[in-house]
Write a protein that holds these residues in place. Structure first.
Motif, PDB file in Angstrom:
ATOM      1  N   ALA A 193       0.849  -1.187   0.000  1.00 50.62           N
ATOM      2  CA  ALA A 193       0.000   0.000   0.000  1.00 50.62           C
ATOM      3  C   ALA A 193       0.885   1.238   0.000  1.00 50.62           C
ATOM      4  O   ALA A 193       1.888   1.299   0.708  1.00 50.62           O
ATOM      5  CB  ALA A 193      -0.925   0.017   1.213  1.00 50.62           C
ATOM      6  N   VAL A 194       0.504   2.229  -0.812  1.00 55.44           N
ATOM      7  CA  VAL A 194       1.224   3.498  -0.894  1.00 55.44           C
ATOM      8  C   VAL A 194       0.233   4.607  -0.578  1.00 55.44           C
ATOM      9  O   VAL A 194      -0.796   4.730  -1.244  1.00 55.44           O
ATOM     10  CB  VAL A 194       1.832   3.723  -2.300  1.00 55.44           C
ATOM     11  CG1 VAL A 194       2.594   5.039  -2.349  1.00 55.44           C
ATOM     12  CG2 VAL A 194       2.715   2.555  -2.709  1.00 55.44           C
ATOM     13  N   LEU A 195       0.527   5.404   0.440  1.00 55.90           N
ATOM     14  CA  LEU A 195      -0.333   6.537   0.793  1.00 55.90           C
ATOM     15  C   LEU A 195       0.262   7.796   0.186  1.00 55.90           C
ATOM     16  O   LEU A 195       1.387   8.181   0.506  1.00 55.90           O
ATOM     17  CB  LEU A 195      -0.451   6.680   2.305  1.00 55.90           C
ATOM     18  CG  LEU A 195      -1.273   7.887   2.785  1.00 55.90           C
ATOM     19  CD1 LEU A 195      -2.690   7.819   2.245  1.00 55.90           C
ATOM     20  CD2 LEU A 195      -1.296   7.954   4.296  1.00 55.90           C
ATOM     21  N   LEU A 196      -0.510   8.432  -0.702  1.00 51.34           N
ATOM     22  CA  LEU A 196      -0.056   9.614  -1.418  1.00 51.34           C
ATOM     23  C   LEU A 196      -0.872  10.817  -0.971  1.00 51.34           C
ATOM     24  O   LEU A 196      -2.091  10.736  -0.820  1.00 51.34           O
ATOM     25  CB  LEU A 196      -0.230   9.375  -2.922  1.00 51.34           C
ATOM     26  CG  LEU A 196       0.596  10.213  -3.893  1.00 51.34           C
ATOM     27  CD1 LEU A 196       2.069   9.861  -3.783  1.00 51.34           C
ATOM     28  CD2 LEU A 196       0.112   9.973  -5.330  1.00 51.34           C
ATOM     29  N   ASP A 197      -0.221  11.943  -0.768  1.00 52.46           N
ATOM     30  CA  ASP A 197      -0.921  13.181  -0.447  1.00 52.46           C
ATOM     31  C   ASP A 197      -0.056  14.356  -0.857  1.00 52.46           C
ATOM     32  O   ASP A 197       1.156  14.360  -0.607  1.00 52.46           O
ATOM     33  CB  ASP A 197      -1.247  13.268   1.047  1.00 52.46           C
ATOM     34  CG  ASP A 197      -2.205  14.412   1.365  1.00 52.46           C
ATOM     35  OD1 ASP A 197      -2.940  14.831   0.440  1.00 52.46           O
ATOM     36  OD2 ASP A 197      -2.225  14.886   2.502  1.00 52.46           O
ATOM     37  N   GLY A 198      -0.661  15.323  -1.518  1.00 51.90           N
ATOM     38  CA  GLY A 198       0.079  16.496  -1.950  1.00 51.90           C
ATOM     39  C   GLY A 198       1.234  16.184  -2.868  1.00 51.90           C
ATOM     40  O   GLY A 198       2.235  16.909  -2.898  1.00 51.90           O
ATOM     41  N   GLY A 199       1.109  15.112  -3.629  1.00 49.81           N
ATOM     42  CA  GLY A 199       2.165  14.734  -4.563  1.00 49.81           C
ATOM     43  C   GLY A 199       3.333  14.014  -3.943  1.00 49.81           C
ATOM     44  O   GLY A 199       4.338  13.764  -4.605  1.00 49.81           O
ATOM     45  N   ARG A 200       3.216  13.639  -2.658  1.00 45.99           N
ATOM     46  CA  ARG A 200       4.308  12.957  -1.972  1.00 45.99           C
ATOM     47  C   ARG A 200       3.820  11.628  -1.388  1.00 45.99           C
ATOM     48  O   ARG A 200       2.676  11.533  -0.939  1.00 45.99           O
ATOM     49  CB  ARG A 200       4.872  13.830  -0.853  1.00 45.99           C
ATOM     50  CG  ARG A 200       5.526  15.113  -1.358  1.00 45.99           C
ATOM     51  CD  ARG A 200       6.099  15.935  -0.223  1.00 45.99           C
ATOM     52  NE  ARG A 200       6.734  17.154  -0.716  1.00 45.99           N
ATOM     53  CZ  ARG A 200       7.998  17.220  -1.142  1.00 45.99           C
ATOM     54  NH1 ARG A 200       8.767  16.144  -1.089  1.00 45.99           N
ATOM     55  NH2 ARG A 200       8.504  18.363  -1.579  1.00 45.99           N
ATOM     56  N   ALA A 201       4.701  10.651  -1.377  1.00 52.01           N
ATOM     57  CA  ALA A 201       4.395   9.365  -0.749  1.00 52.01           C
ATOM     58  C   ALA A 201       4.695   9.486   0.741  1.00 52.01           C
ATOM     59  O   ALA A 201       5.851   9.577   1.145  1.00 52.01           O
ATOM     60  CB  ALA A 201       5.219   8.251  -1.379  1.00 52.01           C
ATOM     61  N   LEU A 202       3.634   9.501   1.561  1.00 55.07           N
ATOM     62  CA  LEU A 202       3.816   9.686   2.995  1.00 55.07           C
ATOM     63  C   LEU A 202       4.235   8.399   3.692  1.00 55.07           C
ATOM     64  O   LEU A 202       4.926   8.431   4.700  1.00 55.07           O
ATOM     65  CB  LEU A 202       2.517  10.209   3.628  1.00 55.07           C
ATOM     66  CG  LEU A 202       1.969  11.522   3.074  1.00 55.07           C
ATOM     67  CD1 LEU A 202       0.757  11.954   3.888  1.00 55.07           C
ATOM     68  CD2 LEU A 202       3.035  12.610   3.083  1.00 55.07           C
ATOM     69  N   GLN A 203       3.779   7.252   3.170  1.00 59.35           N
ATOM     70  CA  GLN A 203       4.101   5.972   3.795  1.00 59.35           C
ATOM     71  C   GLN A 203       3.808   4.860   2.798  1.00 59.35           C
ATOM     72  O   GLN A 203       2.880   4.956   1.986  1.00 59.35           O
ATOM     73  CB  GLN A 203       3.260   5.772   5.065  1.00 59.35           C
ATOM     74  CG  GLN A 203       3.657   4.560   5.897  1.00 59.35           C
ATOM     75  CD  GLN A 203       2.894   4.486   7.222  1.00 59.35           C
ATOM     76  OE1 GLN A 203       2.148   5.403   7.575  1.00 59.35           O
ATOM     77  NE2 GLN A 203       3.074   3.407   7.951  1.00 59.35           N
ATOM     78  N   SER A 204       4.599   3.798   2.843  1.00 57.77           N
ATOM     79  CA  SER A 204       4.323   2.624   2.014  1.00 57.77           C
ATOM     80  C   SER A 204       4.737   1.382   2.774  1.00 57.77           C
ATOM     81  O   SER A 204       5.586   1.429   3.668  1.00 57.77           O
ATOM     82  CB  SER A 204       5.065   2.699   0.671  1.00 57.77           C
ATOM     83  OG  SER A 204       6.463   2.663   0.861  1.00 57.77           O
ATOM     84  N   GLY A 205       4.122   0.269   2.425  1.00 63.36           N
ATOM     85  CA  GLY A 205       4.420  -0.998   3.085  1.00 63.36           C
ATOM     86  C   GLY A 205       3.249  -1.940   2.948  1.00 63.36           C
ATOM     87  O   GLY A 205       2.314  -1.684   2.181  1.00 63.36           O
ATOM     88  N   ALA A 206       3.269  -3.043   3.675  1.00 67.11           N
ATOM     89  CA  ALA A 206       2.141  -3.976   3.664  1.00 67.11           C
ATOM     90  C   ALA A 206       0.893  -3.249   4.162  1.00 67.11           C
ATOM     91  O   ALA A 206       0.977  -2.450   5.102  1.00 67.11           O
ATOM     92  CB  ALA A 206       2.444  -5.172   4.557  1.00 67.11           C
ATOM     93  N   PRO A 207      -0.277  -3.474   3.536  1.00 70.28           N
ATOM     94  CA  PRO A 207      -1.484  -2.751   3.948  1.00 70.28           C
ATOM     95  C   PRO A 207      -1.782  -2.847   5.431  1.00 70.28           C
ATOM     96  O   PRO A 207      -2.134  -1.845   6.072  1.00 70.28           O
ATOM     97  CB  PRO A 207      -2.587  -3.415   3.109  1.00 70.28           C
ATOM     98  CG  PRO A 207      -1.881  -3.899   1.897  1.00 70.28           C
ATOM     99  CD  PRO A 207      -0.516  -4.331   2.369  1.00 70.28           C
ATOM    100  N   ASP A 208      -1.618  -4.028   6.012  1.00 73.31           N
ATOM    101  CA  ASP A 208      -1.895  -4.178   7.436  1.00 73.31           C
ATOM    102  C   ASP A 208      -0.958  -3.312   8.272  1.00 73.31           C
ATOM    103  O   ASP A 208      -1.367  -2.714   9.268  1.00 73.31           O
ATOM    104  CB  ASP A 208      -1.751  -5.650   7.843  1.00 73.31           C
ATOM    105  CG  ASP A 208      -2.117  -5.879   9.296  1.00 73.31           C
ATOM    106  OD1 ASP A 208      -3.305  -5.722   9.633  1.00 73.31           O
ATOM    107  OD2 ASP A 208      -1.215  -6.186  10.096  1.00 73.31           O
ATOM    108  N   GLU A 209       0.299  -3.221   7.849  1.00 69.38           N
ATOM    109  CA  GLU A 209       1.270  -2.406   8.573  1.00 69.38           C
ATOM    110  C   GLU A 209       0.929  -0.921   8.462  1.00 69.38           C
ATOM    111  O   GLU A 209       0.994  -0.172   9.435  1.00 69.38           O
ATOM    112  CB  GLU A 209       2.674  -2.663   8.016  1.00 69.38           C
ATOM    113  CG  GLU A 209       3.783  -1.886   8.690  1.00 69.38           C
ATOM    114  CD  GLU A 209       4.113  -2.376  10.093  1.00 69.38           C
ATOM    115  OE1 GLU A 209       4.877  -1.684  10.789  1.00 69.38           O
ATOM    116  OE2 GLU A 209       3.602  -3.452  10.491  1.00 69.38           O
TER     117      GLU A 209
END
Length: 359
Positions: A193-209
């Motif tokens: 899972a990759v969380l994107l906001d404002g054009g930046r990747a705030l966090q990525s990793g396994a969805p559960d994590e």
């Protein structure tokens, strides 16, 4: 494989900045984020529709940063399908297909065979998405990029098509990256899972994590964590906490017992968070409600009064006021009925130390 290394791009006034994450070969990645966060721009940059301004993009184990879109060995499905309007459904799917047999297989598996002879202009939004998905997979690409591919489908069809996409992904080993607003879908489909906001990747990793261990209170609230408490962290380094016996260092295996104070509440957890200001995140499903103080291993127990009870189908959300601090619990509607939970009742809210995530 899809790997972005500090990838940046510009689309009009919007800036995609220093995005880094990786989806290993044959895995399924999901991109989540609020509207306007750059999710579609990210897919277009990977596809080569929007050129990268800096950083690197690796596909299939090779640097693809400057490759032409047609040389990247991928398929892109937009939310609005973008079919060829002058071609029939069958001709759209056959366009660029690896073979007639593959085109026929994906047409059948996505349920587009009943649409084969129809003109594109006669299709509904959901039917267009079925055809777009079949066309993308008919190429047998190594990478598939999906931009909200199920949004126009009714709930029953969405479940069927989502399952078929996942099945083809596994059977053919297709590296997949999907944009979605549906957190449940992200958890069901994603390996990354990759969380994107404002054009930046705030966090990525396994969805559960990502969902259970958000990197910031902002991420926690965006991902729907109901209980995000600001407070102070005290590390219990010199004394064993009262739920452990013996020297805390070898028992914790590198983790430390932590006391977190938020207003009148004192919580206990285990981690490696430094002393000082921080936030505690407790997901609603981790909180257990009982009429009396329950037996068990839950370290955090608080007596409070029910102030809200909201039922939505099989789940019920209950807000408990603990000395002026609201704690939200999520439980099955059946459990809520068995407890006869009602506004004004006194209950105990409990959760384990490991349910508390600090950020």
């Amino acid at each position: 494989m899809i790997e972005c290394r500090a990838l940046s791009a510009r689309h009009g006034a919007f800036q995609l900045a220093d995005v880094s994450f990786a989806v290993p070969t044959g895995q399924y990645g999901v991109v989540i984020g609020p509207a306007g966060s750059g999710k579609t721009t990210l897919l277009e940059t990977i596809a080569g529709v929007v050129p990268a301004t800096s950083g690197q993009l690796w596909l299939h184990g090779a640097d693809a940063t400057t490759l032409a879109p047609e040389a990247r060995g991928l398929s892109l499905v937009y939310q609005h399908a973008f079919l060829f309007p002058h071609l029939s459904v069958a001709a759209n799917i056959a366009y660029g297909a690896a073979s007639a047999e593959v085109a026929e297989e994906v047409t059948r598996r996505f349920g587009a065979d009943v649409l084969a002879g129809r003109p594109v202009r006669a299709l509904s939004g959901g039917e267009r998405q079925l055809v777009a998905l079949a066309r993308a997979f008919a190429r047998r690409p190594g990478v598939v990029l999906l931009d909200e591919p199920f949004s126009a489908l009714d709930p029953r069809r969405r479940t069927i098509v989502r399952r078929e996409v996942r099945a083809l992904h596994r059977e053919w080993g297709v590296t997949t990256l999907q944009v979605t607003h549906d957190f449940t879908e992200a958890g069901l489909l994603g390996d990354v899972a990759v969380l994107l906001d404002g054009g930046r990747a705030l966090q990525s990793g396994a969805p559960d994590e990502v969902f259970r261990r958000p990197a910031s209170p902002y991420i926690a609230e965006f991902l729907g964590a109901e209980n995000v408490l600001a407070g102070a962290v005290r590390v219990l380094e010199e004394e064993a906490p009262d739920w452990l016996e013996g020297d805390p260092a070898p028992i914790a295996h590198g983790y430390r017992a932590i006391e977190f104070t938020s207003g009148p509440l004192v919580l206990y957890t285990v981690g490696d968070f430094p002393a000082g200001d921080g936030y505690a995140v407790i997901r609603a499903e981790e909180i257990v409600l009982s009429l009396e103080s329950p037996a068990g291993s839950a370290r955090n127990r608080f007596r409070g009064v029910v102030t809200e009870r909201d039922t939505l189908g099989a789940l019920t959300r209950v807000t408990v006021d603990v000395d002026g601090v609201p704690l939200v619990a999520s439980l099955t509607t059946r459990s809520a009925k068995e407890l006869s939970l009602a506004v004004g009742m006194e209950v105990t809210a409990s959760f384990k130390a490991m349910a508390v995530h600090l950020c």
